[in-house]
Design a protein around this motif. Structure first.
Motif, mmCIF file in Angstrom:
data_model
loop_
_atom_site.group_PDB
_atom_site.id
_atom_site.type_symbol
_atom_site.label_atom_id
_atom_site.label_comp_id
_atom_site.label_asym_id
_atom_site.label_seq_id
_atom_site.Cartn_x
_atom_site.Cartn_y
_atom_site.Cartn_z
ATOM 1 N N ARG A 7 43.542 43.445 47.094
ATOM 2 C CA ARG A 7 44.410 42.997 46.100
ATOM 3 C C ARG A 7 43.638 41.884 45.243
ATOM 4 N NH1 ARG A 7 49.585 43.364 48.276
ATOM 5 N NH2 ARG A 7 50.181 43.013 46.398
ATOM 6 N N ILE A 8 42.249 41.676 45.189
ATOM 7 C CA ILE A 8 41.875 40.702 44.310
ATOM 8 C C ILE A 8 41.022 41.749 43.395
ATOM 9 C CG2 ILE A 8 39.895 38.924 44.276
ATOM 10 C CD1 ILE A 8 40.725 38.214 47.066
ATOM 11 N N ALA A 9 41.327 41.404 42.073
ATOM 12 C CA ALA A 9 40.858 42.145 40.832
ATOM 13 C C ALA A 9 39.425 41.295 40.555
ATOM 14 C CB ALA A 9 41.756 42.700 39.804
ATOM 15 N N GLY A 10 38.308 42.226 40.223
ATOM 16 C CA GLY A 10 37.265 41.659 39.628
ATOM 17 C C GLY A 10 37.424 41.675 37.988
ATOM 18 N N LEU A 11 37.386 40.583 37.386
ATOM 19 C CA LEU A 11 37.429 40.589 35.738
ATOM 20 C C LEU A 11 36.267 40.257 35.274
ATOM 21 C CD1 LEU A 11 39.360 40.927 33.293
ATOM 22 C CD2 LEU A 11 40.238 38.446 33.727
ATOM 23 N N LEU A 12 35.606 40.988 34.545
ATOM 24 C CA LEU A 12 34.222 40.855 33.864
ATOM 25 C C LEU A 12 34.451 40.802 32.342
ATOM 26 C CD1 LEU A 12 31.269 40.901 34.065
ATOM 27 C CD2 LEU A 12 31.245 43.438 33.843
ATOM 28 N N GLY A 91 41.973 39.959 29.391
ATOM 29 C CA GLY A 91 41.855 40.542 30.732
ATOM 30 C C GLY A 91 42.869 40.422 31.651
ATOM 31 N N LEU A 92 43.351 39.112 31.751
ATOM 32 C CA LEU A 92 44.502 38.936 32.346
ATOM 33 C C LEU A 92 45.764 39.624 32.204
ATOM 34 C CD1 LEU A 92 44.163 34.771 32.881
ATOM 35 C CD2 LEU A 92 43.609 36.523 34.526
ATOM 36 N N GLU A 93 45.982 39.944 30.803
ATOM 37 C CA GLU A 93 47.157 40.700 30.366
ATOM 38 C C GLU A 93 46.974 42.064 31.163
ATOM 39 O OE1 GLU A 93 47.522 40.644 26.056
ATOM 40 O OE2 GLU A 93 47.724 38.767 26.160
ATOM 41 N N SER A 94 45.621 42.457 31.164
ATOM 42 C CA SER A 94 45.575 43.734 31.586
ATOM 43 C C SER A 94 45.555 43.981 33.195
ATOM 44 C CB SER A 94 44.079 44.121 31.507
ATOM 45 O OG SER A 94 43.188 43.601 32.325
ATOM 46 N N LEU A 95 45.914 42.932 33.780
ATOM 47 C CA LEU A 95 46.039 42.661 35.151
ATOM 48 C C LEU A 95 47.522 42.531 35.534
ATOM 49 C CD1 LEU A 95 43.217 40.580 36.311
ATOM 50 C CD2 LEU A 95 43.420 43.114 36.962
ATOM 51 N N ALA A 96 48.212 42.534 34.600
ATOM 52 C CA ALA A 96 49.920 42.341 34.821
ATOM 53 C C ALA A 96 50.222 43.565 35.358
ATOM 54 C CB ALA A 96 50.757 41.932 33.783
ATOM 55 N N GLY A 97 50.874 43.578 36.413
ATOM 56 C CA GLY A 97 51.334 45.013 36.788
ATOM 57 C C GLY A 97 50.713 45.644 37.675
ATOM 58 N N ALA A 98 49.220 45.183 37.928
ATOM 59 C CA ALA A 98 48.351 46.024 38.577
ATOM 60 C C ALA A 98 48.478 45.850 40.135
ATOM 61 C CB ALA A 98 46.807 45.717 38.087
ATOM 62 N N GLY A 99 49.462 44.864 40.419
ATOM 63 C CA GLY A 99 49.748 44.629 41.955
ATOM 64 C C GLY A 99 48.703 43.795 42.675
ATOM 65 N N GLY A 147 44.357 32.580 41.521
ATOM 66 C CA GLY A 147 45.533 33.253 42.258
ATOM 67 C C GLY A 147 46.435 33.695 41.205
ATOM 68 N N ALA A 148 47.533 34.540 41.171
ATOM 69 C CA ALA A 148 48.292 35.359 40.121
ATOM 70 C C ALA A 148 49.086 34.109 39.489
ATOM 71 C CB ALA A 148 48.774 36.344 40.711
ATOM 72 N N ARG A 149 49.540 33.139 40.510
ATOM 73 C CA ARG A 149 50.567 32.210 39.890
ATOM 74 C C ARG A 149 49.872 31.220 38.746
ATOM 75 N NH1 ARG A 149 52.388 30.074 45.647
ATOM 76 N NH2 ARG A 149 53.008 31.812 46.326
ATOM 77 N N HIS A 150 48.674 31.310 38.664
ATOM 78 C CA HIS A 150 47.971 30.384 37.600
ATOM 79 C C HIS A 150 47.646 31.102 36.220
ATOM 80 C CE1 HIS A 150 47.087 27.176 40.571
ATOM 81 N NE2 HIS A 150 46.371 28.259 41.355
ATOM 82 N N TRP A 151 47.890 32.504 36.386
ATOM 83 C CA TRP A 151 47.419 33.247 35.009
ATOM 84 C C TRP A 151 48.294 32.762 33.915
ATOM 85 C CZ3 TRP A 151 47.442 39.094 37.271
ATOM 86 C CH2 TRP A 151 46.540 38.959 38.216
ATOM 87 N N ALA A 152 49.485 32.756 33.947
ATOM 88 C CA ALA A 152 50.265 32.214 32.637
ATOM 89 C C ALA A 152 49.655 30.912 32.126
ATOM 90 C CB ALA A 152 51.438 32.022 32.911
#
Length: 199
Positions: A7-12, A91-99, A147-152
């Motif tokens: 559940r943790i994505a790597g974002l390069l 990068g963060l936008e690309s993770l939206a909906g990725a679970g 954590g996902a709550r911080h992305w926005a």
């Protein structure tokens, strides 16, 4: 139950044009016989990240052609020249909906930071409100887990070359620092002189 690490994505972030390297994109520099972007994506996977998303920009077609990025989600930042902030947003936008519950962000030009440091930062994850950063002798560095709550909030404040710096400064009290100075070296490949760090 799903393993947390799935559940943790790597974002390069690998979009830069290498302005101080005579316009050679850092993603295409050679390290251990392969393009640096390929090496860095492998580090994220080896460190325990689930999906790995790679943000390309400068000479993205050449990077796709030369680097083996199978299994990664590759996204392009058309505004890469505006700086790292735009790549972080893409990068963060690309993770939206990725679970995924968190994104571990790393930079393509720090090959001294390997899987051991990534794995340590991943272990600092607790939930979607986690903010975890590698530290080197107590000084905050990369990689950083959001954590996902911080992305926005991060996306809203990521401008120019600052990336998430302003957001992290505003939330300093919430950051868990994980010392990585014994397993990684946080140098950047920015100038011709730095190329000596590549193997």
């Amino acid at each position: 139950m799903t393993d947390t690490h799935d559940r943790i994505a790597g974002l390069l972030l690998a979009a830069g044009g290498g302005r101080r390297l005579g316009g050679r994109p850092k993603a295409l520099l050679t390290h251990r016989g392969r393009p640096l972007v390929e090496y860095a994506a492998g580090v994220l996977r080896a460190g325990g990240c689930g999906p790995v998303h790679v943000v390309l920009g400068a000479r993205a077609d050449d990077v796709r052609e030369r680097a083996e990025l199978g299994g990664c989600v590759v996204v392009e930042n058309p505004d890469w020249a505006q700086g790292m902030g735009s790549s972080l947003r893409v990068g963060l936008e690309s993770l939206a909906g990725a679970g995924v519950r968190a994104a571990l962000v790393s930079l393509v030009d720090q090959p001294g930071i390997g899987a051991a440091a990534v794995a340590r930062v991943v272990t600092g994850f607790r939930d979607e409100s986690s903010l975890v950063s590698a530290a080197y002798d107590g000084v905050r560095g990369h990689p950083v887990l959001f954590g996902a709550r911080h992305w926005a909030g991060i996306a809203a404040s990521a401008t120019g070359d600052r990336g998430a710096r302003a957001y992290l400064k505003a939330h300093e009290d919430a950051i868990t620092l994980v010392e990585c100075g014994d397993v990684a070296e946080p140098y950047d490949i920015d100038t011709e002189a730095d190329l000596g760090h590549l193997e």
